[in-house]
Design an enzyme around this catalytic site. Structure first.
Site, short mmCIF file in Angstrom:
data_model
loop_
_atom_site.label_atom_id
_atom_site.label_comp_id
_atom_site.label_asym_id
_atom_site.label_seq_id
_atom_site.Cartn_x
_atom_site.Cartn_y
_atom_site.Cartn_z
N ARG A 69 -22.85 40.52 17.61
CA ARG A 69 -21.54 40.75 17.01
C ARG A 69 -20.42 40.39 17.97
O ARG A 69 -20.42 40.80 19.13
CB ARG A 69 -21.41 42.22 16.61
CG ARG A 69 -20.10 42.59 15.91
CD ARG A 69 -20.05 44.08 15.63
NE ARG A 69 -21.10 44.48 14.70
CZ ARG A 69 -21.59 45.71 14.61
NH1 ARG A 69 -21.13 46.66 15.40
NH2 ARG A 69 -22.53 46.00 13.74
N ARG A 138 -14.73 50.29 19.60
CA ARG A 138 -15.18 49.07 18.95
C ARG A 138 -13.99 48.14 18.70
O ARG A 138 -12.90 48.34 19.23
CB ARG A 138 -15.88 49.43 17.63
CG ARG A 138 -17.08 50.39 17.78
CD ARG A 138 -18.30 49.72 18.35
NE ARG A 138 -19.47 50.59 18.36
CZ ARG A 138 -20.38 50.66 17.38
NH1 ARG A 138 -20.23 49.95 16.29
NH2 ARG A 138 -21.43 51.46 17.51
N LYS A 220 -19.83 56.09 18.91
CA LYS A 220 -18.90 54.97 18.71
C LYS A 220 -17.51 55.49 18.35
O LYS A 220 -17.34 56.60 17.86
CB LYS A 220 -19.42 54.05 17.62
CG LYS A 220 -19.65 54.71 16.27
CD LYS A 220 -20.35 53.74 15.32
CE LYS A 220 -20.77 54.42 14.04
NZ LYS A 220 -21.53 53.51 13.16
N LYS A 222 -13.56 54.07 16.75
CA LYS A 222 -12.92 52.99 16.02
C LYS A 222 -11.42 53.23 15.89
O LYS A 222 -10.99 54.34 15.58
CB LYS A 222 -13.56 52.83 14.64
CG LYS A 222 -15.04 52.50 14.71
CD LYS A 222 -15.69 52.40 13.34
CE LYS A 222 -17.17 52.04 13.46
NZ LYS A 222 -17.83 51.96 12.14
N CYS A 441 -22.33 46.14 3.00
CA CYS A 441 -22.96 45.99 4.32
C CYS A 441 -24.15 45.04 4.21
O CYS A 441 -24.62 44.76 3.10
CB CYS A 441 -23.38 47.35 4.86
SG CYS A 441 -24.83 48.05 4.03
N CYS A 447 -31.09 45.09 8.63
CA CYS A 447 -30.71 46.39 9.19
C CYS A 447 -31.88 47.36 9.13
O CYS A 447 -32.43 47.63 8.06
CB CYS A 447 -29.52 46.97 8.44
SG CYS A 447 -29.02 48.59 9.07
N CYS A 486 -27.43 52.40 2.93
CA CYS A 486 -27.83 53.71 3.43
C CYS A 486 -26.59 54.58 3.56
O CYS A 486 -25.47 54.10 3.44
CB CYS A 486 -28.57 53.59 4.76
SG CYS A 486 -27.49 53.39 6.20
N CYS A 490 -21.34 51.98 6.59
CA CYS A 490 -20.65 50.92 7.32
C CYS A 490 -19.59 50.20 6.50
O CYS A 490 -18.61 49.72 7.05
CB CYS A 490 -21.68 49.91 7.84
SG CYS A 490 -22.76 50.59 9.13
#
Length: 570
Positions: A69, A138, A220, A222, A441, A447, A486, A490
């Site tokens: 990424r 991120r 993480k 953001k 996603c 994934c 899921c 995301c």
């Protein structure tokens, strides 16, 4: 880290990783089929996840590969950077390039033997993968609209770059592993970016991380920067949001929003999706200090024992906004002003032709679920490559996985329309509004967390939904549908008008009552809905919306007003 403090395995791993080195270099050797779990966790901070192609799992085991990424603040790109990423996806990936819903790029299907070449190629284009994943800040999101002679947009986009640079990891492990010249390679000083630290003098060197410390963040983090009338980056979905307050065409400051996050674990009742809470106001010159302070509050107080409870939203929920504000002020060293009344009022997908403000135009191109590929009559990759090679314009990635071509002379508008049409690339008018607002996603097959399809299922799901909307004369309505494979969320599925969250193979949970501006969490409407029944289940709700909505009421607000019980009534 003190032994008395109970922490998760990942925390111990990060502390002992020698500033994110681990034994990645050793495991890049051909003698290893894949990387071990510990190195996979360290590798995330370098911008890559080890995955396997789930379409080919079988008796011969897993087919390991990597997702890589790129971190692209505000989605801002040069033509050459896009062309390089397109080349890399063909040389080292699966032939496709994916625009993420955080304005980055992802290469999929990169083999371990090609991982260093792919990452180095991205850096040679003056992009980076460092900090695109992992327990750090991120990619910093920002409205990508390339308006010129516009101080507000320029200031926001500059701020995205400054925040990304200020909060970047300082470890030189990234340079050592991926960029340091190896035998036979020449050093190009221009390709060593300003964020890289001094090359370490020996294997025992451990870098200083003045903001993150030895163990980085608990999870993480953001950040997004937004305008009230255009929250195209879903500012309320961020751990930290800065909402610009504009007076007389000048940003006088930002409302600070804290604690947004879309992920949850249905089996764990302590987890939940959340939109950010409004906390305080800061002036433009205070933003960097405030952001650093908030990162440090999370660093020192976030949950390091349970990663499912480690996002900043759980700290905000447990301690309260006032506590969080006071802690932020302590770390800043100055008091924060109270909130300005300004709040989010709208969003724009930036698709279609727009005046740029300097006599030129920009064109937003809808990319279904962000995948740049050639398939059948639609040759997105080839078409964009042809336009970029001919015109060499700057570009932008949008938060809805779209793509913007900038700086177009009006005289070239028809020629560009023709070039795109020749490659099967549809104009803005050929897409319904709900389709333009939809995102998904990747999910299967790459994934490892996915329990069912998302990106590959979304086109047929949206085809069916569009048919129902057309029957109700609603194709022109702003109805956003987000889909994930899921519950980790995301693609931000808990806050739009319609959220589709993978629950089991070919079955989804449907959420309703969010909104297009993504300022509110929707409610669980129906669970375990088979993919082929999604549109059928939604059909009576769309019909009621057409017949019962109030003046000016959008679909999400209609569902929110009626609630689950109201929608269930005849």
């Amino acid at each position: 880290m003190s032994e008395e403090v109970k922490v998760s395995k990942v925390e111990i791993l990060k502390e002992g990783s020698h500033a994110l080195r681990g034994t990645i270099v050793e495991e890049l050797s051909p003698q290893f089929v894949a990387m071990c779990e510990d190195n996979c966790n360290v590798l995330k901070h370098h911008g890559s996840y080890q995955q396997d192609d789930r379409d080919f799992r079988g008796s011969d085991g897993k087919h390991y590969m990597f997702m890589v990424r790129s971190r692209i603040p505000g989605g801002r790109l040069t033509a050459q950077q896009v062309l390089t990423e397109l080349d890399l996806c063909e040389e080292f990936g699966n032939g496709t390039l994916r625009i993420t819903d955080r304005q980055g790029f992802q290469l999929h299907g990169v083999l371990k033997k090609d991982l260093r070449s792919a990452i180095k190629g991205i850096n040679d284009a003056k992009l980076t993968t460092l900090g695109a994943c992992g327990d750090v800040n991120r990619n910093v999101m920002c409205c990508p609209a390339p308006y010129k002679n516009n101080k507000v947009h320029q200031e926001m986009q500059d701020l995205a770059n400054r925040l990304a640079n200020h909060l970047r990891p300082r470890t030189s492990a990234y340079y050592e592993i991926w960029l340091k010249p190896q035998d036979g390679e020449e050093q190009d000083a221009e390709k060593v970016h300003e964020y890289l630290c001094t090359v370490p003098t020996g294997p025992e060197h451990v870098d200083e991380e003045p903001i993150y410390g030895k163990v980085y963040l608990p999870r993480k983090f953001k950040i997004g920067i937004s305008l009230p009338e255009d929250s195209c980056i879903d500012v309320y979905a961020q751990d930290l949001g800065f909402l610009a307050v504009v007076e007389n065409d000048q940003i006088i400051g930002y409302n600070i929003l804290v604690g947004g996050s879309m992920g949850m674990t249905p089996a764990n009742k302590k987890t939940f999706p959340a939109v950010a809470k409004r906390m305080a106001f800061c002036t433009p010159d205070q933003v960097i200090q405030v952001a650093e302070a908030i990162v440090k509050v999370q660093r020192d107080n976030g949950n390091r024992e349970d990663r499912k409870q480690a996002r900043m939203k759980y700290l905000v929920a447990a301690k309260g906004v006032e506590w969080f504000r006071k802690q932020t002020e302590l770390y800043c060293g100055f008091p924060l002003a109270d909130l300005h009344p300004t709040d989010v009022t709208g969003c724009d997908d930036h698709i279609g032709w727009h005046e740029q403000g300097d006599g030129k135009l920009f064109l937003g191109i809808n990319v279904d679920n962000g995948r740049l590929k050639d398939e059948g009559d639609l040759r997105l990759k080839t078409g964009l490559r042809a336009v970029l090679r001919k015109y060499g314009m700057d570009c932008r990635n949008t938060a809805l996985q779209g793509f913007i071509l900038c700086d177009i002379d009006p005289s070239e508008k028809e020629n560009i329309n023709r070039m795109l049409a020749e490659h099967g690339i549809r104009s803005a008018e050929e897409w319904s509004i709900p389709r333009r607002l939809s995102i998904a996603c990747p999910a299967y097959p790459t994934c490892g967390l996915a329990v069912t399809e998302a990106e590959r299922a979304m086109p047929s799901v949206m085809d069916a939904i569009e048919n129902v909307l057309a029957q109700n004369d609603l194709l022109g309505d702003r109805i956003a549908v987000h889909m994930t494979g899921c519950p980790n969320g995301c693609a931000r599925p808990y806050s739009p008008d319609v959220g589709l969250v993978g629950k089991a193979r070919n079955k989804y949970t449907i959420y309703l009552g969010g909104n297009t501006n993504c300022t509110r969490i929707g409610f669980l409407w129906q669970d375990m809905v088979p993919q082929e029944e999604i549109a059928t289940r939604l059909a009576p709700i769309f019909s009621r919306y057409r017949n019962e909505r109030q003046a000016g009421e959008c679909f999400g607000d209609f569902c929110h007003r009626l609630g689950k019980e109201g929608l269930a009534s005849a």
